[in-house]
Design an enzyme around this catalytic site. Structure first.
Site, PDB file in Angstrom:
ATOM      1  N   SER A 171      -6.215  -9.431  -0.005  1.00 16.02           N
ATOM      2  CA  SER A 171      -5.421  -9.073  -1.187  1.00 16.02           C
ATOM      3  C   SER A 171      -4.427 -10.178  -1.488  1.00 16.02           C
ATOM      4  O   SER A 171      -4.279 -11.141  -0.724  1.00 16.02           O
ATOM      5  CB  SER A 171      -4.672  -7.749  -0.954  1.00 16.02           C
ATOM      6  OG  SER A 171      -3.614  -7.937  -0.029  1.00 16.02           O
ATOM      7  N   SER A 208      -1.093  -9.930  -1.625  1.00 17.98           N
ATOM      8  CA  SER A 208       0.277  -9.556  -1.269  1.00 17.98           C
ATOM      9  C   SER A 208       1.074 -10.703  -0.657  1.00 17.98           C
ATOM     10  O   SER A 208       2.294 -10.643  -0.614  1.00 17.98           O
ATOM     11  CB  SER A 208       0.269  -8.373  -0.300  1.00 17.98           C
ATOM     12  OG  SER A 208      -0.231  -8.754   0.968  1.00 17.98           O
ATOM     13  N   LYS A 264       2.004  -9.820   6.885  1.00 17.26           N
ATOM     14  CA  LYS A 264       3.245  -9.953   6.115  1.00 17.26           C
ATOM     15  C   LYS A 264       4.133 -10.982   6.808  1.00 17.26           C
ATOM     16  O   LYS A 264       3.795 -11.524   7.849  1.00 17.26           O
ATOM     17  CB  LYS A 264       4.003  -8.612   6.036  1.00 17.26           C
ATOM     18  CG  LYS A 264       3.198  -7.435   5.493  1.00 17.26           C
ATOM     19  CD  LYS A 264       2.837  -7.584   4.036  1.00 17.26           C
ATOM     20  CE  LYS A 264       1.987  -6.394   3.568  1.00 17.26           C
ATOM     21  NZ  LYS A 264       1.488  -6.593   2.186  1.00 17.26           N
ATOM     22  N   SER A 287       3.244  -5.962  -3.176  1.00 16.36           N
ATOM     23  CA  SER A 287       3.080  -5.892  -1.728  1.00 16.36           C
ATOM     24  C   SER A 287       3.553  -4.539  -1.214  1.00 16.36           C
ATOM     25  O   SER A 287       4.701  -4.148  -1.429  1.00 16.36           O
ATOM     26  CB  SER A 287       3.880  -7.013  -1.050  1.00 16.36           C
ATOM     27  OG  SER A 287       3.841  -6.864   0.357  1.00 16.36           O
TER      28      SER A 287
END
Length: 306
Positions: A89, A91, A146, A254
């Site tokens: 993705s 994010s 992250k 996100s």
């Protein structure tokens, strides 16, 4: 899916290894005994073809001895050293793009067994600014990636798309650190977009760690969806001991700690350290190729991460 693959890998490694040991210490000597007995019965005139048949390894033994070294190497490499991950993705844009394949250092934060994830060797702890892969706290079957924003004991505030961090006040240290605004400077806009809206690219200085982030200037903060920590205002969190607060670099696209809380230390998988290959999937509507087929390789993205 990753946990199931690890379990299958462990089972195949153990199974093939046990078959190899069984053959080495029991089955192979038995075959040699049969060969010796047959040779005695024929006064040493046993045909070569018959000899080969008597000592021939069963299919299962031959296959196990062939795959065990390879499977064991892959298991050790993937479980304790490095593991490849695909970015699914956007994010972490602009740091990581869809189609990036990254290498994750599995031993940076200590070693865990690949099935039950029991930590048997300590190493370093995550630092602010690290890009980490972890088991999603709400569904540990899913791996998330992250950036670490808050360490245990830190206070993190995110309001009006401005990030603030107050470092943990260590015992015996006075005065305690103050709440600090994380500075960011505009790099450009329009390089990335979301639903037709150009995103603003910023260079953020996360207390000495510089990296780029994206924000959508037209999108308001979804405060009603933020994780509400007991005793704290909306958009304000204090990281518990043994936990970390993480956010995606693509701040308005996100699902991160702002929405579900903190990452327990035991959920950490490893530190993302570099991109080993990057594919692009851009194609027009007339293309007959499946969506998963790459349309090119982004060689300029191969290398380390910030």
């Amino acid at each position: 899916m990753a946990a199931m693959f690890s379990l299958i890998l462990v089972l195949i490694t153990l199974g093939s290894g046990l078959v190899w040991l069984l053959d080495h210490f029991y089955l192979a000597p038995k075959r040699q005994e049969k060969l010796a007995f047959a040779s005695q019965q024929t006064s040493g005139d046993l045909p070569e073809e018959a000899q080969e048949k008597l000592v021939q390894e069963p299919w299962l033994v031959e296959t196990s001895k062939s795959i065990f070294p390879v499977i064991a190497f892959v298991l050790i490499l993937r479980s304790f050293l490095w593991e490849p991950f695909q970015i699914p993705s956007g994010s972490m844009m602009p740091t990581l793009l869809v189609g990036d394949f990254i290498l994750v250092n599995k031993h940076e934060y200590g070693l865990r067994d690949p099935v039950f994830r029991y930590k048997f060797w300590d190493n370093n702890e995550p630092q602010r600014g690290d890009i980490v892969v972890f088991k999603y706290p709400k569904d540990p079957r899913i791996d998330y990636i992250k950036r670490v924003i808050g360490l245990p004991g830190d206070k993190v505030v995110y309001r009006n798309k401005q990030l603030f961090v107050q470092q943990k006040c260590e015992a015996g240290v006075s005065p305690c650190p103050e709440l600090t605004a994380i500075n960011s400077a505009k790099v450009n806009s329009g390089e990335f977009s979301q639903n037709g809206t150009p995103l603003l690219r910023l260079k953020e200085d996360l207390m000495g760690i510089t990296h780029d982030t994206l924000i959508n200037p037209r999108r308001s903060e979804p405060l009603r969806y933020y994780y509400q920590q007991q005793g704290r205002r909306t958009g304000e969190w204090v990281v518990p001991e043994g936990h970390y607060f993480v956010m995606g670099d693509n701040r308005d696209n996100s699902t991160d700690g702002r929405f579900w809380g903190f990452v327990p230390e035991e959920n950490l998988v490893g530190q993302a350290t570099g991109i080993w290959i990057s594919f692009e999937f851009d194609r027009d509507s007339s293309s007959i190729l499946p969506g998963w087929v790459p349309t090119g390789v982004r060689f300029n993205r191969i290398g380390g991460l910030q």
